[in-house]
Design an enzyme around this catalytic site. Sequence first.
Site, PDB file in Angstrom:
ATOM      1  N   ASP A   1       0.960  -1.122  -0.097  1.00 47.77           N
ATOM      2  CA  ASP A   1       0.022   0.091   0.214  1.00 47.77           C
ATOM      3  C   ASP A   1       0.904   1.234  -0.009  1.00 47.77           C
ATOM      4  O   ASP A   1       1.938   1.243   0.764  1.00 47.77           O
ATOM      5  CB  ASP A   1      -1.115  -0.170   1.214  1.00 47.77           C
ATOM      6  CG  ASP A   1      -1.973   0.799   1.175  1.00 47.77           C
ATOM      7  OD1 ASP A   1      -2.122   1.491   0.286  1.00 47.77           O
ATOM      8  OD2 ASP A   1      -2.612   1.188   2.256  1.00 47.77           O
TER       9      ASP A   1
ATOM     10  N   ASN B   1     -10.541  -2.763  -6.156  1.00 51.20           N
ATOM     11  CA  ASN B   1      -9.676  -1.961  -6.993  1.00 51.20           C
ATOM     12  C   ASN B   1     -10.464  -1.683  -8.419  1.00 51.20           C
ATOM     13  O   ASN B   1     -10.110  -0.700  -9.083  1.00 51.20           O
ATOM     14  CB  ASN B   1      -8.235  -2.475  -6.857  1.00 51.20           C
ATOM     15  CG  ASN B   1      -7.705  -2.296  -6.012  1.00 51.20           C
ATOM     16  OD1 ASN B   1      -6.682  -2.984  -5.763  1.00 51.20           O
ATOM     17  ND2 ASN B   1      -8.003  -1.157  -5.025  1.00 51.20           N
TER      18      ASN B   1
HETATM   19  C1  FPP Z   1      -1.663   0.266  -3.235  1.00 49.61           C
HETATM   20  O1  FPP Z   1      -1.425   1.612  -3.452  1.00 49.61           O
HETATM   21  C2  FPP Z   1      -1.166  -0.451  -4.400  1.00 49.61           C
HETATM   22  C3  FPP Z   1      -2.212  -1.044  -5.450  1.00 49.61           C
HETATM   23  C4  FPP Z   1      -3.676  -0.979  -5.202  1.00 49.61           C
HETATM   24  C5  FPP Z   1      -1.772  -1.909  -6.607  1.00 49.61           C
HETATM   25  C6  FPP Z   1      -0.433  -2.795  -6.242  1.00 49.61           C
HETATM   26  C7  FPP Z   1       0.465  -2.585  -7.356  1.00 49.61           C
HETATM   27  C8  FPP Z   1       1.686  -2.717  -7.581  1.00 49.61           C
HETATM   28  C9  FPP Z   1       2.614  -2.808  -6.291  1.00 49.61           C
HETATM   29  C10 FPP Z   1       2.237  -2.545  -8.688  1.00 49.61           C
HETATM   30  C11 FPP Z   1       2.204  -3.542  -9.706  1.00 49.61           C
HETATM   31  C12 FPP Z   1       2.358  -5.003  -9.184  1.00 49.61           C
HETATM   32  C13 FPP Z   1       2.852  -6.210  -9.623  1.00 49.61           C
HETATM   33  C14 FPP Z   1       2.790  -7.256  -9.270  1.00 49.61           C
HETATM   34  C15 FPP Z   1       3.701  -5.846 -10.951  1.00 49.61           C
HETATM   35  P1  FPP Z   1      -2.276   2.668  -3.606  1.00 49.61           P
HETATM   36  O2  FPP Z   1      -2.757   3.039  -5.021  1.00 49.61           O
HETATM   37  O3  FPP Z   1      -3.697   2.280  -2.953  1.00 49.61           O
HETATM   38  O4  FPP Z   1      -1.662   3.800  -2.884  1.00 49.61           O
HETATM   39  P2  FPP Z   1      -2.381   5.152  -2.129  1.00 49.61           P
HETATM   40  O5  FPP Z   1      -3.205   4.338  -0.846  1.00 49.61           O
HETATM   41  O6  FPP Z   1      -1.391   5.906  -1.327  1.00 49.61           O
HETATM   42  O7  FPP Z   1      -3.231   5.863  -2.949  1.00 49.61           O
END
Ligand code: FPP
Length: 256
Positions: A22, A70
């Site tokens: 996250d 998501n």
């Molecule tokens: C949370 O950060 C992350 C996600 C919803 C997606 C996870 C994806 C990755 C780590 C990159 C791609 C994955 C792979 C396996 C190549 P957020 O967007 O919710 O962050 P925030 O809460 O700060 O907005």
Amino acid sequence: MSELIQQLELGRLPQHVAIIMDGNGRWARQRGLSRLRGHQQGAESVRVIVRTAREIGIRYLTLYAFSEENWQRPRSEVQALMSLLKHYLRQELPEMQENGIAFQVIGNISQLPLGVQKEIAATMAATAANQQMTLTLALSYGGRSEIVQAAQSALKDLESGSLTIAELTPERFSTYLYTDSYPDPDLLIRTSGEFRLSNFLLWQLAYTELYFTETLWPDFRQSAFLQALLSYQQRDRRFGLTQEQIEAQTVSASRY
Ligand code: FPP
């Protein structure tokens, strides 16, 4: 790495580590960058953590990459995440093969774009015989849906007569979950200072040690991961028993 790794007891590592990745968006916002740049840096952290886990001998690594919720994000962000995922799988396949990493997915995969489904199927097939570590991505995953889906499968078996009510123990119920063949996670890590499970592995986390860190996922690299493992090794895991019972178990186990 070397200093922290020397402090780790390699014989007492968690067998299964699960991670809620996250903070990609906040990482990007703090730098005036697009959310996509945050996810790209997040994908880089995935590479580093997979490599480190494999190097030190973790057997199962399960990463929450895309939740059921998501899908409600802006279309452009969902598309960017899907294409990042496809790119990641293509790019990492040789390293998975070289390092004996079996790739698996949990979640409602049929909702993913066809191109991504194909890439996933190809990566799973190519790495199926690998035995050093299982890397699992949770995609379009929701813990409650997983439990309901497991209950539906169990009910079908009840109807067909291949299961009786008395046979439906917690152990048997676990076999209907996506994670059927995995041990439950020993350690759950969540980055970015949030203290929630967000519908991740609700059944499987019953006895898991929880580790929360302020570090945002794109900044969560090798030393942050080793710190989490060190913290895990300082915990007493009693599974509901008393300390005396645990000590007695250790003594009797050491006799054999
Ligand atoms: C949370 O950060 C992350 C996600 C919803 C997606 C996870 C994806 C990755 C780590 C990159 C791609 C994955 C792979 C396996 C190549 P957020 O967007 O919710 O962050 P925030 O809460 O700060 O907005």
